[in-house]
Design an enzyme around this catalytic site. Structure first.
Site, PDB file in Angstrom:
ATOM      1  N   LYS A  20       0.119 -39.317   7.300  1.00  0.00           N
ATOM      2  CA  LYS A  20       1.257 -40.248   7.313  1.00  0.00           C
ATOM      3  C   LYS A  20       1.687 -40.529   8.749  1.00  0.00           C
ATOM      4  O   LYS A  20       1.875 -41.677   9.138  1.00  0.00           O
ATOM      5  CB  LYS A  20       2.438 -39.663   6.512  1.00  0.00           C
ATOM      6  CG  LYS A  20       2.245 -39.767   5.009  1.00  0.00           C
ATOM      7  CD  LYS A  20       3.290 -38.996   4.230  1.00  0.00           C
ATOM      8  CE  LYS A  20       2.941 -38.991   2.748  1.00  0.00           C
ATOM      9  NZ  LYS A  20       3.756 -38.079   1.942  1.00  0.00           N
ATOM     10  N   GLN A  50       8.639 -34.066   2.535  1.00  0.00           N
ATOM     11  CA  GLN A  50       7.397 -33.825   1.793  1.00  0.00           C
ATOM     12  C   GLN A  50       7.628 -32.808   0.662  1.00  0.00           C
ATOM     13  O   GLN A  50       8.192 -31.732   0.891  1.00  0.00           O
ATOM     14  CB  GLN A  50       6.317 -33.311   2.776  1.00  0.00           C
ATOM     15  CG  GLN A  50       4.956 -33.101   2.152  1.00  0.00           C
ATOM     16  CD  GLN A  50       4.302 -34.399   1.673  1.00  0.00           C
ATOM     17  OE1 GLN A  50       4.340 -35.415   2.352  1.00  0.00           O
ATOM     18  NE2 GLN A  50       3.713 -34.359   0.486  1.00  0.00           N
ATOM     19  N   ASP A  67      10.652 -42.990   0.214  1.00  0.00           N
ATOM     20  CA  ASP A  67       9.838 -42.506  -0.914  1.00  0.00           C
ATOM     21  C   ASP A  67      10.296 -43.151  -2.222  1.00  0.00           C
ATOM     22  O   ASP A  67       9.585 -43.105  -3.225  1.00  0.00           O
ATOM     23  CB  ASP A  67       9.990 -40.979  -1.040  1.00  0.00           C
ATOM     24  CG  ASP A  67       8.737 -40.234  -0.619  1.00  0.00           C
ATOM     25  OD1 ASP A  67       7.667 -40.867  -0.555  1.00  0.00           O
ATOM     26  OD2 ASP A  67       8.839 -39.015  -0.367  1.00  0.00           O
TER      27      ASP A  67
END
Ligand code: NAP
Length: 293
Positions: A54, A98, A121
């Site tokens: 990422k 995460q 997200d």
């Protein structure tokens, strides 16, 4: 009949190029560099790989990556304090924590603490509510990528019969909402669905987000259907090594009209859509019109 392969890697690369061009335009026209904070707690090897990929993609797009790596022993209070600090930082337009998080931390509490406008997200309950209500908001990256891939095959999904297998908050439910927003007729299946094979065989567009290696067999697929395989399953391979397979059996390509390979299908789209979301978040926070990407 052999299905055409939906090349997620190439489609994601094109999308990333478009994002990079927009980032460059924003810098020149508005002195704005979209920034994303990627927070990793602990040393889960898979998470470390995801975060590394990422951050690399963020840098390649010309965005600012603010990586925060915290020890596995981090308390919930300390992680919440970091989220509060990132929420207040005007150089950070997107925050990604995460998952999974260590046991002592309640992931839902952390997601709820992220400013919904920085929730790249798309997991915050406010963004889930916006999606369910048909309001603009940040949409989870993998589902967004799935629908983009389906739309490379069918310019319009209107009136199509779409079946989603899986109802997680991360994939199944949001992908179903997005397909509904595209005016598909959507059925969501899960582990209690009766006669799953028959339901899957109705699908013009079948999305498999189950997490069970090659569970969807070729005779579950309507001839000519578009199959989006979200599954990432590690199974034993040759020579003691492991390999990655999807949720759909390999011979499905003899029946489907188009399908996403695993790897190289949905996976690369997830990161590309994270960049898209960060771009949108940065423009929204600056009061600029939504970017064309
Ligand atoms: P999850 O939270 O475990 O959800 C799995 C879903 O599949 C659940 O809704 C479950 O039903 C359903 N299911 C399980 N067994 C079933 C069965 N035998 N018949 C019908 N439905 C069944 O998984 P997830 O997070 O959504 O992820 C799904 C897959 O996508 C995993 O392989 C994951 O690694 C992959 N993934 C890939 C990406 C990517 O970037 N490509 C991103 C995220 C996830 P119940 O709700 O009834 O339990």
């Amino acid at each position: 009949m052999s299905a055409s392969i939906i090349d997620g890697k190439a489609i994601a690369a094109q999308l990333r190029e478009k994002v990079a061009a927009e980032v460059s335009r924003l810098k020149t026209a508005h002195d704005l560099v979209p920034g994303i904070a990627v927070v990793l707690v602990g040393d889960n090897p898979a998470s470390e790989v995801y975060v590394r990929n990422k951050s690399k993609a963020v840098a390649e797009a010309g965005m600012r990556a603010v990586d925060r790596k915290l020890p596995a022993s981090t308390s919930e209070a300390d992680l919440l304090a970091l989220v509060t600090q990132l929420n207040a930082d005007p150089a950070v337009h997107g925050i990604l924590v995460q998952l999974p998080l260590p046991d002592q931390i309640d992931a839902q509490k952390v997601i709820a603490a992220i400013d919904p406008d920085k929730d790249v997200d798309g997991f915050h309950p406010i963004n889930a509510g916006r999606l369910a209500s048909g309001l603009p908001g940040l949409v989870p990256c993998t589902p967004l990528g799935c629908v983009m891939l389906a739309k490379t095959v069918h310019a319009s999904l209107a009136s199509m019969e779409a079946v989603v297998v899986g109802r997680s908050n991360i994939v199944g439910k949001p992908v179903a909402q997005l397909l509904l927003a595209e005016n598909a007729t959507v059925t969501i299946c899960h582990s209690k669905t009766r006669n799953l094979k028959a339901v899957c065989r109705r699908a013009d567009v079948l999305v498999a987000a189950i997490g069970r290696p090659e569970m969807i067999l070729s005779d579950w697929i309507k001839p000519g259907a578009t199959v989006i395989d979200v599954g990432i399953n590690r199974v034993p391979g040759e020579g003691g090594k492991s390999r990655i397979v999807g949720d759909v059996a390999k011979d499905a390509r003899e029946v489907a009209g188009a399908l996403t390979p695993v790897p190289g299908g949905v996976g690369p789209m997830t990161i590309a859509c994270l960049l898209v979301n960060t771009l949108h978040a940065a423009c929204m926070q600056r009061g600029l019109p939504a970017p064309a990407v």
